[in-house]
Design an enzyme around this catalytic site. Structure first.
Site, PDB file in Angstrom:
ATOM      1  N   HIS A  69     -13.616  21.986  43.155  1.00  0.00           N
ATOM      2  CA  HIS A  69     -13.998  22.754  41.956  1.00  0.00           C
ATOM      3  C   HIS A  69     -15.508  22.638  41.736  1.00  0.00           C
ATOM      4  CE1 HIS A  69      -9.985  23.743  40.259  1.00  0.00           C
ATOM      5  NE2 HIS A  69      -9.614  22.670  40.936  1.00  0.00           N
ATOM      6  N   SER A 105     -11.444  23.526  16.354  1.00  0.00           N
ATOM      7  CA  SER A 105     -12.267  24.524  17.057  1.00  0.00           C
ATOM      8  C   SER A 105     -13.529  24.903  16.291  1.00  0.00           C
ATOM      9  CB  SER A 105     -11.455  25.792  17.369  1.00  0.00           C
ATOM     10  OG  SER A 105     -10.335  25.485  18.167  1.00  0.00           O
ATOM     11  N   GLU A 157      -2.163  11.473  13.288  1.00  0.00           N
ATOM     12  CA  GLU A 157      -2.386  10.761  14.552  1.00  0.00           C
ATOM     13  C   GLU A 157      -3.819  10.257  14.698  1.00  0.00           C
ATOM     14  OE1 GLU A 157      -2.376  15.236  15.724  1.00  0.00           O
ATOM     15  OE2 GLU A 157      -1.400  13.921  14.272  1.00  0.00           O
ATOM     16  N   ARG A 197     -24.930  27.914  12.086  1.00  0.00           N
ATOM     17  CA  ARG A 197     -24.503  29.311  12.181  1.00  0.00           C
ATOM     18  C   ARG A 197     -24.098  29.669  13.612  1.00  0.00           C
ATOM     19  NH1 ARG A 197     -28.495  33.833  10.252  1.00  0.00           N
ATOM     20  NH2 ARG A 197     -29.723  31.980   9.769  1.00  0.00           N
ATOM     21  N   ASP A 198     -23.218  30.656  13.743  1.00  0.00           N
ATOM     22  CA  ASP A 198     -22.802  31.131  15.057  1.00  0.00           C
ATOM     23  C   ASP A 198     -24.028  31.594  15.847  1.00  0.00           C
ATOM     24  OD1 ASP A 198     -20.270  30.661  14.160  1.00  0.00           O
ATOM     25  OD2 ASP A 198     -19.714  32.772  13.905  1.00  0.00           O
ATOM     26  N   ALA A 199     -24.082  31.198  17.118  1.00  0.00           N
ATOM     27  CA  ALA A 199     -25.208  31.561  17.981  1.00  0.00           C
ATOM     28  C   ALA A 199     -24.777  32.629  18.980  1.00  0.00           C
ATOM     29  CB  ALA A 199     -25.730  30.324  18.713  1.00  0.00           C
ATOM     30  N   LYS A 203     -15.900  24.843  -1.235  1.00  0.00           N
ATOM     31  CA  LYS A 203     -14.763  23.970  -1.514  1.00  0.00           C
ATOM     32  C   LYS A 203     -14.140  23.352  -0.244  1.00  0.00           C
ATOM     33  CE  LYS A 203     -13.662  23.217  -5.870  1.00  0.00           C
ATOM     34  NZ  LYS A 203     -15.027  23.417  -6.422  1.00  0.00           N
ATOM     35  N   PRO A 204     -13.960  24.108   0.865  1.00  0.00           N
ATOM     36  CA  PRO A 204     -13.397  23.463   2.058  1.00  0.00           C
ATOM     37  C   PRO A 204     -14.217  22.258   2.518  1.00  0.00           C
ATOM     38  CG  PRO A 204     -13.307  25.837   2.300  1.00  0.00           C
ATOM     39  CD  PRO A 204     -14.112  25.573   1.064  1.00  0.00           C
ATOM     40  N   MET A 259      -8.590  29.355  47.365  1.00  0.00           N
ATOM     41  CA  MET A 259      -8.811  29.154  48.799  1.00  0.00           C
ATOM     42  C   MET A 259      -7.474  29.166  49.532  1.00  0.00           C
ATOM     43  SD  MET A 259     -10.326  25.825  50.802  1.00  0.00           S
ATOM     44  CE  MET A 259      -9.531  25.306  52.332  1.00  0.00           C
ATOM     45  N   GLU A 300     -17.396  24.332  39.946  1.00  0.00           N
ATOM     46  CA  GLU A 300     -17.808  24.637  38.565  1.00  0.00           C
ATOM     47  C   GLU A 300     -18.056  23.373  37.752  1.00  0.00           C
ATOM     48  OE1 GLU A 300     -13.191  25.103  38.450  1.00  0.00           O
ATOM     49  OE2 GLU A 300     -14.838  25.283  39.891  1.00  0.00           O
ATOM     50  N   CYS A 310     -10.032  26.329  44.969  1.00  0.00           N
ATOM     51  CA  CYS A 310      -8.820  25.510  44.990  1.00  0.00           C
ATOM     52  C   CYS A 310      -7.616  26.375  45.388  1.00  0.00           C
ATOM     53  CB  CYS A 310      -8.642  24.817  43.643  1.00  0.00           C
ATOM     54  SG  CYS A 310      -7.430  23.469  43.673  1.00  0.00           S
TER      55      CYS A 310
END
Length: 542
Positions: free
Chosen positions: A514, A14, A148, A238-240, A188-189, A383, A516, A380
């Protein structure tokens, strides 16, 4: 031959690899290049179609009927390039193909192994059907080090060797956490993630470091030194404030310039980012705000409605307003519970879903919207619930329900076992496999003259993407229309109801498809633009 950009991730999931891929694709497009985006998913499912929304989030559907990862939605929304079946592959599909070939004897008695058979299949997928494009961006799901994912990383390592440095680039997305107690950023990460990638033979060319605060020059030098990349190739991610700020932010940090530099492309035109700037300005300086109540069953994991959330935002962009979403679990409205949480919304939307849980709550929300003259949009399942509500409460059809929930007295909604797509008949059985057996992908519909949806689309014929097993029964059309629910869109053969609407209501539309999936920030879907416009009108009444 196109150049290939392989996007990998480390430390945690994520981090936004899909968004980074989409944003980079948009930046390359803005410079006049043609792009294609692909996703490699290491899980053993053949596709995400049978996975719980709580596990996987939204299942995104392409025009050709592929059930894919939600990142393909980002790809389409940011670039406008339609995704296809050939743009998403899983370990399950790879192994299914290999086992089918082995059973046919295609390997001529050879021992089937991960190397070369699995890796060759992955490479074949990556290189196939690229089309006439300049860049193929290929994202690997999961994180480096996942067991995996190893066959995929090995395949990309081999491709890096085979294509050469002029045709292959590795972009690694990693995490730089800010430790508040220490008051400093930690490198380090990122170092360990790159070390893990190096252990399987891949040297990243560019590092996109996700962070909450700016990365200092000294930290960039440190990362460059220990990760063996140029200092300019350490990009701050950076987070936007908005998803649609990301292309502009990454351009300002030099991501697209570094990619072109790595490929030794010196004559690239400057990007035209005007449409992204216009979208950003609209998002950050709206004329007002409306609240949309979304009555669903997966509201504890909002990624289950990713495309829906973005399409509503696009409707806001089209009307220059901010769209605030109020998420409501449909189960809370069952058993006669109060509908008070819907009192302060300017419009109500019931999205798609599967199963009986929460269905009666959705029907209650439909009734609330109809009786209060609040704009209603059913997608969907939404409706189908609107049709059942009209059948029970207006047409006097006692026992109206859906066979999805058992055996109702009157099956207003039922399982469709045969339908026509183009010139072919498609079939499914009630006891068959669940995977890939829905009505999937783009289907045409004919709109009724004089209907609201005909005016919204400005067309007589449309084509929209589907993902469902159950259909409204056309046999009840006359009774439902007598009760005020008009069938304003049908399949070309007139058998499958695609759209219903009410003419005695400010804005009440249900669609079996759908919409969207086809909405874009720079090209909002007309139904969402119209729905948000109706919400604006409603806000002026309260």
């Amino acid at each position: 031959m196109p150049r290939y950009i392989f996007i990998t991730g480390g430390v945690v999931s994520s981090l936004g690899k899909g968004l980074a891929s989409a944003a980079l694709g948009a930046l390359l497009q803005a410079r006049g290049y043609r792009v294609r985006l692909r996703k490699l998913d290491p899980y053993l499912n053949v596709d995400p179609g049978t996975m719980s929304p709580y596990q996987h989030g939204e299942v995104y559907v392409t025009d050709d009927g592929a059930e894919t990862d939600l990142d393909l939605g980002h790809y389409e929304r940011f670039t406008g390039v339609p995704a296809a079946q050939s743009d998403n592959i899983t370990t399950g599909r790879i192994y299914q193909n290999i086992i089918d070939r082995e059973r046919r004897g295609d390997y001529l008695g050879a021992t089937v192994q991960v190397i070369p058979h699995v890796t060759d299949q992955i490479k074949e997928f990556v290189l196939s059907d690229a089309g006439d494009v300049d860049f193929v961006l290929c994202e690997v799901g999961g994180t480096v080090g996942d067991i995996e994912g190893l066959p995929f990383f090995e395949s990309l390592r081999q491709l890096g060797q085979e294509l050469g440095r002029d045709k292959a680039l590795f972009l690694h997305v990693t995490l730089m956490p800010y430790i508040k107690a220490a008051g400093e950023m930690k490198t380090k990460p990122t170092q360990h993630s790159v070390k893990e990638l190096l252990s399987i033979g891949i040297q990243p060319d560019i590092l996109l470091c996700r962070c909450e605060v700016p990365i200092s020059a000294s930290d960039k030098r440190k990362i460059a030194l220990f990760c063996n990349v140029p200092e300019g190739a350490v990009i701050e991610g950076r987070d936007a404030a908005s998803l649609y700020d990301v292309p502009l932010e990454y351009h300002n940090q030099g991501l697209d310039r570094e990619v072109l530099k790595r490929f030794r492309i010196e004559d690239a035109p400057e990007p035209d980012l005007s449409r992204w700037k216009n979208i950003s300005e609209t998002i950050h300086a709206p004329d007002g705000e409306v609240t949309i109540g979304i009555v669903g069953k997966y509201v504890s994991l909002l990624d289950a409605y990713k495309s829906l959330m973005e399409a509503l935002a696009h409707g806001g962009i089209a009307n220059n307003v901010k769209v605030r979403l109020k998420w409501l679990d449909s189960a809370q409205f069952e058993g006669g519970e109060s509908l008070a949480p819907l009192e302060d919304v300017h419009a109500i939307l019931v999205p798609g879903g599967f199963g009986e849980r929460g269905a009666e709550g959705k029907i209650a929300a439909v009734k609330f919207a109809r009786e209060r003259n609040i704009p209603y949009f059913g997608i969907c399942f939404g409706m189908q619930m609107a049709v059942i509500e009209a059948a029970r409460n207006l047409a006097g059809i006692d026992g109206a329900g859906s066979t999805e929930f058992g055996k109702p007295d009157v099956p207003i909604v039922g399982l469709m076992t045969e339908w026509v797509r183009g010139n072919e008949v498609e079939q499914r059985s009630a006891g068959g496999d669940l995977g890939g057996t829905m009505r999937l992908g783009a289907y045409p519909a004919v709109l009724v003259q004089g209907s609201r949806v005909r005016d919204i689309y400005g067309a007589d014929h449309i084509e929209e993407r589907h993902r469902h097993r159950y259909e409204v029964n056309i046999a009840y059309r006359e009774q439902l229309e007598a009760a005020g629910l008009k069938f304003s869109g049908l399949s070309p053969d007139g058998v499958l109801p695609e759209i219903v609407e009410r003419t005695d209501h400010p804005w009440f539309i249900g669609v079996q498809f759908h919409p969207e999936y086809k909405s874009r920030p720079f090209d909002p879907h007309p139904l969402f633009a119209s729905f948000i416009a109706a919400a604006i009108e409603q806000s002026r009444l309260v």
